[in-house]
Design a protein around this motif. Structure first.
Motif, mmCIF file in Angstrom:
data_model
loop_
_atom_site.group_PDB
_atom_site.id
_atom_site.type_symbol
_atom_site.label_atom_id
_atom_site.label_comp_id
_atom_site.label_asym_id
_atom_site.label_seq_id
_atom_site.Cartn_x
_atom_site.Cartn_y
_atom_site.Cartn_z
ATOM 1 N N MET A 111 0.222 37.137 -14.163
ATOM 2 C CA MET A 111 0.449 37.895 -12.934
ATOM 3 C C MET A 111 0.338 39.287 -12.712
ATOM 4 S SD MET A 111 4.493 38.224 -11.126
ATOM 5 C CE MET A 111 4.773 39.117 -9.725
ATOM 6 N N PHE A 112 0.042 39.573 -11.683
ATOM 7 C CA PHE A 112 -0.337 41.282 -11.469
ATOM 8 C C PHE A 112 0.067 41.618 -9.766
ATOM 9 C CE2 PHE A 112 -4.741 39.394 -10.820
ATOM 10 C CZ PHE A 112 -5.051 39.731 -9.610
ATOM 11 N N ASN A 113 0.285 42.687 -9.405
ATOM 12 C CA ASN A 113 0.688 43.025 -8.211
ATOM 13 C C ASN A 113 -0.669 43.798 -7.650
ATOM 14 O OD1 ASN A 113 3.566 42.108 -7.828
ATOM 15 N ND2 ASN A 113 3.757 43.430 -9.474
ATOM 16 N N ILE A 114 -0.934 43.707 -6.251
ATOM 17 C CA ILE A 114 -1.761 44.552 -5.346
ATOM 18 C C ILE A 114 -0.862 45.227 -4.472
ATOM 19 C CG2 ILE A 114 -3.657 44.722 -3.675
ATOM 20 C CD1 ILE A 114 -4.573 44.229 -6.548
ATOM 21 N N GLY A 115 -0.381 46.486 -4.513
ATOM 22 C CA GLY A 115 0.564 46.975 -3.814
ATOM 23 C C GLY A 115 1.967 46.155 -3.825
ATOM 24 N N GLU A 116 2.085 45.502 -2.738
ATOM 25 C CA GLU A 116 3.528 44.712 -2.403
ATOM 26 C C GLU A 116 2.962 43.466 -2.577
ATOM 27 O OE1 GLU A 116 5.582 45.845 0.943
ATOM 28 O OE2 GLU A 116 6.007 47.700 0.435
ATOM 29 N N HIS A 117 1.792 42.832 -2.897
ATOM 30 C CA HIS A 117 1.495 41.750 -2.798
ATOM 31 C C HIS A 117 1.465 41.162 -4.267
ATOM 32 C CE1 HIS A 117 0.337 41.230 1.077
ATOM 33 N NE2 HIS A 117 -0.321 42.292 1.044
#
Length: 217
Positions: free
Chosen positions: A111-117
């Motif tokens: 899992m990783f985040n793109i901003g708030e996504h």
């Protein structure tokens, strides 16, 4: 089967490439995203094509630059509560302790985040069972074709039962063929977004999307 009973959340593996964009957001969090690239702290993901979308967000096919592996990335939109995302990830991480090929569920990578996504990285599979049926001349499967699919599903569900997990959203869209050409009728169950531990399920609650919904008792 009638297409009238398909859920609005649709996953497809069409070879036609479509314009891909992140789910909408009111914040300016897209600084990490260049054109057709998702960036995590560990790798860039070059977007190859759009695979599907639903109320959860969308799924894209990517090449992971760190390994050159082709993967599927599920990009969750802001309609998903933090608790729901944490619950899905917790169940996926629980399943990581088991052989996804042996127990017939999709392999969760990270899992990783793109901003708030939140972005969930999975192995790339072939096509879902519904799309496969639509490609067959008769739009049906024979008993000899259904039998191995049901056996594999039973193996997966037996593992989930032993862990006290209920998928709650089994349908043709969430049963994927691994490789329809080289591994006929080898399947894996996908989409644990609505999965819950038995202890989390409340009597009388709705646990599935509209066209496949049932009332727990």
């Amino acid at each position: 089967m009638s297409s009238n009973y398909r859920d609005e959340s649709h996953y497809s593996t069409s070879s036609e490439e479509e314009e891909t964009s992140l789910p909408s957001s009111s914040t300016e969090e897209d600084a990490q995203v260049t054109q057709d690239v998702l960036s995590s702290p560990f790798s860039d993901y070059l977007i190859q094509s759009f695979l599907g979308e639903g109320t959860f967000g969308e799924v894209v096919k990517c090449v992971k630059s760190a390994t050159q592996e082709t993967v599927a990335v599920k990009i969750l939109n802001n309609n998903n509560s933090a608790d729901d995302v944490q619950n899905e990830v917790a169940i996926l991480r629980k399943l990581q302790a088991f052989d996804s090929d042996k127990f017939n569920f999709i392999r969760f990578i990270d899992m990783f985040n793109i901003g708030e996504h939140a972005c969930l990285e999975f192995e790339m599979l072939d096509m879902n069972l519904w799309d496969f049926l639509e490609k067959t001349p008769s739009h049906v499967l024979s008993v000899n074709e259904i039998r191995p699919i049901l056996h594999q599903m039973a193996t997966a569900l037996q593992l989930l039962r032993s862990l006290g997990i209920v998928h709650t959203d089994l349908k043709p869209d969430n049963i994927m063929l691994v490789d329809s050409v080289n591994k006929p009728f080898k399947i894996k169950i996908i989409d644990f977004g609505l999965a819950r531990y038995v202890s989390q399920i409340t009597s009388g609650s709705y646990m599935q999307s509209r066209h496949y919904r049932y009332l727990t008792s």
